[in-house]
Design a protein around this motif. Structure first.
Motif, PDB file in Angstrom:
ATOM      1  N   ARG A 135       1.613 -24.093  10.811  1.00  0.00           N
ATOM      2  CA  ARG A 135       0.681 -23.392   9.921  1.00  0.00           C
ATOM      3  C   ARG A 135       1.086 -21.914   9.754  1.00  0.00           C
ATOM      4  O   ARG A 135       1.013 -21.368   8.670  1.00  0.00           O
ATOM      5  CB  ARG A 135      -0.743 -23.506  10.453  1.00  0.00           C
ATOM      6  N   SER A 157      -1.597 -27.526   5.547  1.00  0.00           N
ATOM      7  CA  SER A 157      -2.100 -26.516   6.476  1.00  0.00           C
ATOM      8  C   SER A 157      -3.617 -26.623   6.644  1.00  0.00           C
ATOM      9  O   SER A 157      -4.134 -26.572   7.763  1.00  0.00           O
ATOM     10  CB  SER A 157      -1.715 -25.119   5.977  1.00  0.00           C
ATOM     11  N   ARG A 158      -4.328 -26.770   5.537  1.00  0.00           N
ATOM     12  CA  ARG A 158      -5.796 -26.884   5.613  1.00  0.00           C
ATOM     13  C   ARG A 158      -6.218 -28.160   6.339  1.00  0.00           C
ATOM     14  O   ARG A 158      -7.127 -28.142   7.161  1.00  0.00           O
ATOM     15  CB  ARG A 158      -6.399 -26.871   4.209  1.00  0.00           C
ATOM     16  N   GLN A 159      -5.583 -29.264   6.029  1.00  0.00           N
ATOM     17  CA  GLN A 159      -6.002 -30.542   6.593  1.00  0.00           C
ATOM     18  C   GLN A 159      -5.646 -30.703   8.065  1.00  0.00           C
ATOM     19  O   GLN A 159      -6.404 -31.322   8.804  1.00  0.00           O
ATOM     20  CB  GLN A 159      -5.396 -31.690   5.790  1.00  0.00           C
ATOM     21  N   THR A 160      -4.534 -30.150   8.487  1.00  0.00           N
ATOM     22  CA  THR A 160      -4.112 -30.373   9.878  1.00  0.00           C
ATOM     23  C   THR A 160      -5.060 -29.734  10.879  1.00  0.00           C
ATOM     24  O   THR A 160      -5.276 -30.283  11.953  1.00  0.00           O
ATOM     25  CB  THR A 160      -2.688 -29.850  10.145  1.00  0.00           C
ATOM     26  N   CYS A 161      -5.612 -28.610  10.538  1.00  0.00           N
ATOM     27  CA  CYS A 161      -6.537 -27.942  11.458  1.00  0.00           C
ATOM     28  C   CYS A 161      -7.719 -28.867  11.773  1.00  0.00           C
ATOM     29  O   CYS A 161      -8.080 -29.054  12.930  1.00  0.00           O
ATOM     30  CB  CYS A 161      -7.002 -26.630  10.854  1.00  0.00           C
ATOM     31  N   SER A 186       0.126 -25.899   1.423  1.00  0.00           N
ATOM     32  CA  SER A 186      -1.229 -25.356   1.588  1.00  0.00           C
ATOM     33  C   SER A 186      -2.217 -26.465   1.956  1.00  0.00           C
ATOM     34  O   SER A 186      -3.058 -26.291   2.844  1.00  0.00           O
ATOM     35  CB  SER A 186      -1.676 -24.644   0.319  1.00  0.00           C
ATOM     36  N   LEU A 187      -2.106 -27.576   1.285  1.00  0.00           N
ATOM     37  CA  LEU A 187      -2.972 -28.713   1.583  1.00  0.00           C
ATOM     38  C   LEU A 187      -2.745 -29.206   3.010  1.00  0.00           C
ATOM     39  O   LEU A 187      -3.698 -29.445   3.765  1.00  0.00           O
ATOM     40  CB  LEU A 187      -2.721 -29.840   0.583  1.00  0.00           C
TER      41      LEU A 187
END
Length: 122
Positions: free
Chosen positions: A114, A49-53, A46-47
């Protein structure tokens, strides 16, 4: 040692999973990295996924020095969770930060990872 339930082994057919770079995330690698702790796997995914965007958006606007720094960070995170396709593209950006095509090529690969994370963490 008791086998712990994990993402790689809790999914149908997962008990026969072998390391695979064909999937967006190598679940066997992820399981090894998290010692089979499913809650930790979900938290880390989850972390990531959020950070890569945000990183991909920043890479597109960054100067070459900033691209190197962002790409290096993304490469390490991606390798840690088994997102080897993302890691390889991040390394390519790190080595050629002025090549904006590499940054453009990264977006669909990150989107696939993601989407995969969203599917396996439901």
């Amino acid at each position: 040692m008791a086998q712990q339930a994990s993402m790689a082994f809790a999914l149908p057919g997962g008990e026969k999973s072998k390391p695979s770079r064909k999937r967006p995330i190598d679940l066997v690698h992820l399981t090894r990295e998290t010692f089979g702790n499913r809650a930790l796997e979900i938290e880390i995914l989850s972390l990531f996924s959020r950070q890569t965007c945000g990183i991909v958006d920043r890479l597109a606007q960054a100067n070459p020095d900033e691209r190197v720094r962002l790409a290096r960070s993304l490469k390490g995170s991606a390798r840690a969770i088994g997102a080897f396709g993302v890691a390889e593209l991040a390394e390519a950006i790190e080595q050629a930060p002025s090549d904006s095509r590499k940054v453009k090529d990264l977006r669909p690969v990150v989107d696939d990872v993601r989407d995969y994370i969203a599917a396996i963490t439901r």
